[in-house]
Write a protein that holds these residues in place. Structure first.
Motif, short mmCIF file in Angstrom:
data_model
loop_
_atom_site.label_atom_id
_atom_site.label_comp_id
_atom_site.label_asym_id
_atom_site.label_seq_id
_atom_site.Cartn_x
_atom_site.Cartn_y
_atom_site.Cartn_z
N THR A 177 0.81 -1.22 0.00
CA THR A 177 0.00 0.00 0.00
C THR A 177 0.84 1.27 0.00
O THR A 177 0.33 2.36 0.22
CB THR A 177 -0.93 0.06 1.23
OG1 THR A 177 -0.12 0.26 2.41
CG2 THR A 177 -1.74 -1.20 1.39
N GLY A 178 2.14 1.14 -0.20
CA GLY A 178 2.99 2.33 -0.20
C GLY A 178 3.44 2.75 1.18
O GLY A 178 3.99 3.82 1.37
N MET A 179 3.24 1.90 2.17
CA MET A 179 3.52 2.27 3.56
C MET A 179 4.94 1.92 3.99
O MET A 179 5.48 2.57 4.88
CB MET A 179 2.48 1.60 4.45
CG MET A 179 2.59 1.86 5.92
SD MET A 179 3.66 0.67 6.72
CE MET A 179 2.57 -0.71 6.95
N CYS A 180 5.57 0.91 3.37
CA CYS A 180 6.83 0.43 3.94
C CYS A 180 8.08 0.73 3.11
O CYS A 180 9.17 0.83 3.65
CB CYS A 180 6.75 -1.06 4.22
SG CYS A 180 6.94 -2.11 2.78
N GLY A 181 7.94 0.82 1.81
CA GLY A 181 9.11 1.11 0.98
C GLY A 181 9.99 -0.10 0.69
O GLY A 181 11.08 0.05 0.13
#
Ligand SMILES: Cc1cc2nc3c(=O)[nH]c(=O)nc-3n(C[C@H](O)[C@H](O)[C@H](O)COP(=O)(O)OP(=O)(O)OC[C@H]3O[C@@H](n4cnc5c(N)ncnc54)[C@H](O)[C@@H]3O)c2cc1C
Ligand code: SF4
Ligand code: FES
Lengths: 277, 483
Positions: free
Chosen positions: A219-223
């Motif tokens: 979801t684009g949260m961790c990279g």
């Protein structure tokens, strides 16, 4: 919980599963993927959708059992449950009538390529598809891809089926014969995508690749999924998974994908031993 | 009111003489290698003793410092009388998650800093008492289902199951609305479960709070990404929600954009903590998610997230867990307690140091970090003295793992898929501070997605404010529809 409604063994280590996920089946577009988690102790694993049936409410996953998590998924039968399936993730393929599109799939990459072939054709393109595998037994989805393409070319590394050689050899051959692709879409092992891009750069053919870095949340949260494209860091799960292949730093991707090789080996051995597979 | 005072049996002067009751903690050496909670909590005797220190001020200063205006002297008075359950219920009138807040709120800059006792001695340990009462209630299994208003027939959707969404949900359920909460991940709680580690906030506490809301009627939908599975507009138009609250948090990690930052074994704090907390990578291979167990782990940053990352590094077995921060101890945004705990456990600090670039081995795995020393110059816009590099002071730190904990940006999924949703220049949702209203009628927002990375209690406050405004919106549209 998501029920497996159908299972097919395609090659000894490639499996096709249909899974109940009605909303995803309805909403997914070509180029998107899902993340599944088999049970409480499982990792979150991304898999590109190979197909979906909105009427049946199922999505189709086609995957190669390479690590512990995919090997475990491969043992599941119709009627079994998968704990979590989340999606559709990633940006859909950019579709328009480009003219002639060459779609290139290598190995298991033919699975995520298939919906793109269909969608490119539906968008009015002349779709020339090239699929390849190491050997005949590893070639997948030939009939389906053939039906969806304007033209299909097949090659195997060892020459056990159709042309002998790599997908890049076929591409070169086609261009030399006068095919003028307006776009190339390549999905497969990173080394294959890199080879295709090196060639299409010479021929000046814009090229889209679909990347599969390690992911966690999607979801684009961790990279975790970061890739370098045109010198900038992008998150493949939200900015991709498709990118301009001529801008991708493939060497970095290969190294990041290999970050957990030792751990993957441990997990695989432990599982093989405990499950008796 | 004199009744209550008498019950403590001690005059004000005497109460002022009682020293602040310390919190029993796990031994630093031992705890730095396990994931169990560090502070062990007050016993009932300790709690009563500490509660007796409260002067029950007529104009309590502490309440002003609390973003949700907890009735502080009232609940503390109940503890002093031994009415622990009642104390918890009093807390819950204004704070839906007291067991969480008692553990993670920065009381030292909120309620405790304003407490009058703090002027002469140490402030009343409000946070510890809050935690005590909430834990006591949970342990007794005496969770009280609040009175719920008759159904209004209105459907509301919460996007994101962090403290903002959960608080907003709790308030709207009590008012009789049908509340559905959508969470992208496979577990509810937001940062409380994927970010803040077990040793600071046990997952069981968050789960108990979520279960409580489910018991009240909240419908939880996990693995549902709004913007991907349903857009905000689809929720309204196709799924028939009458109002929506967006509480998606600040979940997009910032990187420094320095050379080599994408080498393997360089993590964002979000990835590092998610692998460990949410995916239980510390149990690998019993759990499938791997993590690199480095020997020398460097964490970049000076906030709570950096402290959590560095303390987690020790628990994974690091020989050296080193925090690299470009300012000094004084400017660190982390809570004092966290810095203190980190130091006790053996975390090392390199202050006035900034990374410049990373090197890696042939496999692309990080091996060292080139740094430069900094000095503090004039104050910048934030009022903190700006760190400036000292020319020629470059040096290297050997390391095999790096955690970048320099902050979070706004996650783009909802903004990108919601046409008409106004954003500010940092990409955060532009929402009215008084109501949470966004540029789209019926759509509200609050928490980190509006403010940028902030605190649990501020996110909860924003959820509360929005719930009030949403209720008004929902009931007003009701009258409009029927008249
Ligand atoms: C490691 C760490 C330590 C911290 N320590 C403290 C502390 O000690 N004290 C303190 O007060 N604060 C602390 N904070 C800050 C605090 O946790 C946050 O300010 C707070 O959690 C914000 O709450 P929120 O509800 O706005 O968002 P979040 O807690 O971020 O929750 C948002 C939720 O929304 C979900 N979501 C996002 N996008 C979507 C979508 N499109 N669809 C569906 N769901 C979505 C996310 O998965 C997430 O679960 C810390 C933060 C971190 C990262
Ligand atoms: S300010 Fe301090 S002493 Fe006064 S009521 Fe609040 S907690 Fe008690
Ligand atoms: S997988 Fe976490 S950001 Fe992409």
């Amino acid at each position: 919980m998501h029920e497996i409604t159908y299972r097919e063994v395609i090659t000894p280590d490639v499996f096709l599963l249909k899974i109940k996920a009605p909303v995803i089946a309805r909403k997914r577009k070509a180029g998107q993927f899902v993340i599944y988690r088999l049970h409480e102790k499982s990792e979150r694993i991304p898999l590109t959708l190979a197909d979906a049936d909105p009427d049946e409410g199922t999505i189709t996953l086609l995957f190669q059992a390479v690590g512990k998590s995919t090997m475990e998924l491969g043992t599941k039968k119709a009627g079994d449950q998968i704990l979590d399936v989340v999606g559709p993730l990633g940006k859909p393929t950019h579709l328009e009538n480009f003219g002639t599109v060459v779609c290139i799939g290598g190995g298991i990459g033919v699975a995520p390529l298939y919906p793109i072939v269909q969608a490119m054709k539906d968008a009015g393109n002349n779709v020339v598809t090239i699929i390849g595998a190491r050997t005949k037994d590893l070639l997948i989805l030939e009939d389906m891809v053939k039906a969806a393409s304007s033209e299909l070319h097949i090659c195997t590394d060892d020459g056990s089926y159709c042309e002998k050689g790599f997908v890049t050899d076929r591409l070169k051959h086609l261009v030399e014969q006068g095919v003028k692709p307006d776009l190339c879409v390549a999905i497969g092992p990173v080394v294959m995508m890199r080879a295709v891009c090196n060639m299409t750069r010479e021929f000046n053919i814009p090229t889209v690749v679909s990347l599969n870095p390690i992911m966690v949340d999607g979801t684009g949260m961790c990279g975790a999924c970061r890739v370098t494209v045109g010198g900038k860091t992008k998150f493949a799960c939200v900015d991709g998974p498709e990118f301009d292949g001529h801008q991708v730093d493939f060497d970095e991707l290969i190294k990041r994908q290999a970050a957990y090789l030792a751990e993957e080996k441990t997990a695989r051995e432990k599982w093989t031993c405990e499950s008796g597979q | 009111m004199d009744e209550k005072k008498k019950s403590k049996g001690l005059p004000k002067k005497e109460r002022m003489k009682i020293p602040r009751t310390p919190m029993p903690e796990q031994d630093p050496k031992e705890r730095s290698r396990n994931f169990s909670e560090v502070p062990l909590g007050y016993t009932p005797e300790m709690a009563i003793k500490e509660a007796t220190r409260c002067l029950e001020c007529k104009k309590p200063k502490c309440i002003i410092g609390c973003p949700v205006e907890v009735k502080i002297p009232e609940f503390i008075g109940l503890i002093a009388e031994g009415k622990f359950i009642e104390a918890a219920w009093t807390l819950k009138e204004t704070n839906a998650l007291p067991a969480v807040c008692g553990r993670v709120c920065p009381q030292e800059t909120q309620c405790e800093i304003t407490c009058v006792t703090g002027k002469k001695s140490k402030p009343v340990a409000i946070g510890r008492l809050e935690r005590f009462a909430a834990d006591y209630e949970r342990a007794q299994g005496k969770m009280q289902i609040p009175e719920i208003a008759p159904p209004t027939g209105k459907r509301v959707a919460m996007v994101g199951c962090g403290p903002a969404g959960l608080t907003c949900a709790g308030d709207l359920i009590k008012l009789g609305h049908e509340v559905h909460i959508f969470e992208a991940l496979h577990a509810p709680g937001g940062v409380l479960v994927y970010g803040i580690p077990e040793f600071r906030l046990p997952k069981a506490i968050v789960n108990a709070e979520v279960d409580y809301l489910i018991a009240c009627g909240m419908k939880l939908h996990l693995n549902t990404i709004i913007g991907k599975m349903y857009t905000v507009h689809e929720l309204m138009e196709e799924e028939n929600f009458d109002a929506i609250f967006i509480g998606t948090g600040a979940g997009a990690p910032a990187f420094m954009r320095i050379p080599g930052e994408n080498f393997a074994n360089i993590y964002s704090a979000n990835e590092w903590l998610t692998r460990i907390n949410l995916m239980r990578a510390y149990e690998f291979p019993a759990c499938d998610t791997p993590i690199h167990r480095g020997k020398i782990i460097c964490t970049i940053g000076g906030g709570n997230v950096a402290m959590d990352s560095a303390r987690t590094a020790l628990r994974l077995g690091a020989e050296h867990s080193i925090v690299v921060y470009r300012r000094t101890r004084k400017e660190m945004p982390a809570r004092d307690e966290e810095i203190h705990h980190a130091k006790e456990e053996g975390v090392e600090f390199h202050f006035l140091t900034a990374p410049l670039e990373y090197s890696a081995d042939d496999e692309g795995k990080v091996t060292e970090m080139r740094c430069i020393r900094m000095e503090l110059g004039e104050p910048d816009a934030s009022g903190r003295r700006r760190p400036l590099p000292i020319e020629g002071s470059e040096f290297t730190i050997e390391c095999d793992t790096v955690v970048v904990a320099i902050g979070n940006l706004a996650n783009p999924i909802v903004p990108d898929t919601t046409p008409g949703l106004k954003l500010n220049k940092w990409g955060n949702i532009d929402a009215d501070r008084e109501t949470g209203a966004t540029s789209i009628p019926g759509v509200y927002a609050g928490g980190d997605i509006v403010t940028g990375a902030a605190t649990v209690i501020e996110a909860m406050g924003a959820g509360k404010v929005a719930a009030r405004a949403m209720h008004e919106y929902l009931t007003k549209s009701e009258t409009a529809a029927t008249t």
